[in-house]
Design a protein around this motif. Structure first.
Motif, mmCIF file in Angstrom:
data_model
loop_
_atom_site.group_PDB
_atom_site.id
_atom_site.type_symbol
_atom_site.label_atom_id
_atom_site.label_comp_id
_atom_site.label_asym_id
_atom_site.label_seq_id
_atom_site.Cartn_x
_atom_site.Cartn_y
_atom_site.Cartn_z
ATOM 1 N N TRP A 1 0.825 -1.204 0.000
ATOM 2 C CA TRP A 1 0.000 0.000 0.000
ATOM 3 C C TRP A 1 0.863 1.260 0.000
ATOM 4 O O TRP A 1 0.601 2.218 -0.727
ATOM 5 C CB TRP A 1 -0.925 -0.030 1.210
ATOM 6 C CG TRP A 1 -1.768 1.201 1.349
ATOM 7 C CD1 TRP A 1 -1.597 2.204 2.238
ATOM 8 C CD2 TRP A 1 -2.883 1.556 0.555
ATOM 9 N NE1 TRP A 1 -2.537 3.158 2.065
ATOM 10 C CE2 TRP A 1 -3.362 2.784 1.015
ATOM 11 C CE3 TRP A 1 -3.542 0.951 -0.515
ATOM 12 C CZ2 TRP A 1 -4.443 3.435 0.466
ATOM 13 C CZ3 TRP A 1 -4.624 1.606 -1.052
ATOM 14 C CH2 TRP A 1 -5.072 2.822 -0.581
ATOM 15 N N MET B 1 2.387 1.772 -3.374
ATOM 16 C CA MET B 1 1.388 2.269 -4.325
ATOM 17 C C MET B 1 1.117 3.750 -4.082
ATOM 18 O O MET B 1 0.908 4.518 -5.033
ATOM 19 C CB MET B 1 0.089 1.461 -4.208
ATOM 20 C CG MET B 1 0.188 0.090 -4.853
ATOM 21 S SD MET B 1 -1.298 -0.892 -4.674
ATOM 22 C CE MET B 1 -2.501 0.079 -5.528
ATOM 23 N N SER C 1 5.828 0.514 -8.328
ATOM 24 C CA SER C 1 5.177 -0.755 -8.637
ATOM 25 C C SER C 1 5.210 -1.622 -7.391
ATOM 26 O O SER C 1 6.264 -1.840 -6.792
ATOM 27 C CB SER C 1 5.908 -1.455 -9.781
ATOM 28 O OG SER C 1 5.410 -2.750 -9.935
ATOM 29 N N TYR C 2 4.060 -2.132 -7.001
ATOM 30 C CA TYR C 2 4.036 -2.945 -5.793
ATOM 31 C C TYR C 2 4.605 -4.322 -6.023
ATOM 32 O O TYR C 2 5.134 -4.941 -5.119
ATOM 33 C CB TYR C 2 2.626 -3.021 -5.219
ATOM 34 C CG TYR C 2 1.644 -3.788 -6.059
ATOM 35 C CD1 TYR C 2 1.471 -5.141 -5.868
ATOM 36 C CD2 TYR C 2 0.880 -3.163 -7.039
ATOM 37 C CE1 TYR C 2 0.573 -5.859 -6.638
ATOM 38 C CE2 TYR C 2 -0.017 -3.871 -7.802
ATOM 39 C CZ TYR C 2 -0.170 -5.212 -7.602
ATOM 40 O OH TYR C 2 -1.048 -5.919 -8.359
#
Length: 189
Positions: A121, A124, A129-130
């Motif tokens: 989270w 993001m 980019s997670y």
């Protein structure tokens, strides 16, 4: 037509008895000839069954069914029940310990998942980019045991086909090419 006084009783009585006896012998003979082996096997089975029942009744004590249990000493019964209760308690304690270990592992896994979700989270929110961040976190965990924390780069691989390959053009495909079959009546006879 003599209705009066001839010797009636001696003749017909024994003759009727002999005929009935012969009919009985004939009937018994036909039944034995048809079902003799079955009757013999049934008689043997009944005999064996009676012998087993008589043995089991003779082996059973003559008193009431609970007499053997009442004959045991009360101290032995009490000790046996205490040992059984202690064994049950030990097994229950082991089961509880296993359940606690399992719950602790589940809590640790949940905590790790929660941390990963928080990290995802945050990445993001920063616009990163997670997935890449998740892979870096996994590599950090793996490399935490080793001294170097630098991720290894993949060796350069050459592409399988050249850059100008187009499967729809028919060029560069090698010797394999598809051509439609000739139209018309089939050649055969």
């Amino acid at each position: 037509m003599d209705l009066g006084g001839s010797a009636p009783a001696a003749g017909p009585g024994p003759a009727l008895g002999r005929g009935g006896l012969e009919a009985l012998q004939h009937t018994v003979g036909s039944v034995l000839s048809s079902y003799g082996w079955y009757i013999l096997l049934a008689a043997v089975a009944v005999y064996v069954l009676v012998q087993k029942v008589s043995r089991s009744l003779a082996a059973r004590p003559s008193g009431r069914p609970g007499a053997a249990e009442a004959a045991e000493e009360p101290d032995v019964v009490v000790r046996r029940q205490e040992a059984l209760a202690a064994a049950r308690l030990r097994m229950q304690e082991e089961l509880n310990a296993q359940a606690e270990r399992y719950k602790e592992k589940q809590r640790q896994l949940e905590e790790e998942k929660r941390r990963q979700k928080i990290a995802m989270w945050e990445s993001m929110q920063e616009g990163k980019s997670y997935k890449g961040n998740l892979k870096l976190n996994q590599q950090e965990v793996e490399s935490g045991a080793s001294a170097s924390a630098v991720p290894k780069s993949k060796p350069n691989k050459k592409p399988l086909r050249g850059g100008g390959y187009n499967p729809l053009s028919g060029e560069g495909g090698g010797t394999c090419s598809w051509r439609p079959s000739r139209r018309g009546p089939s050649a055969g006879g």
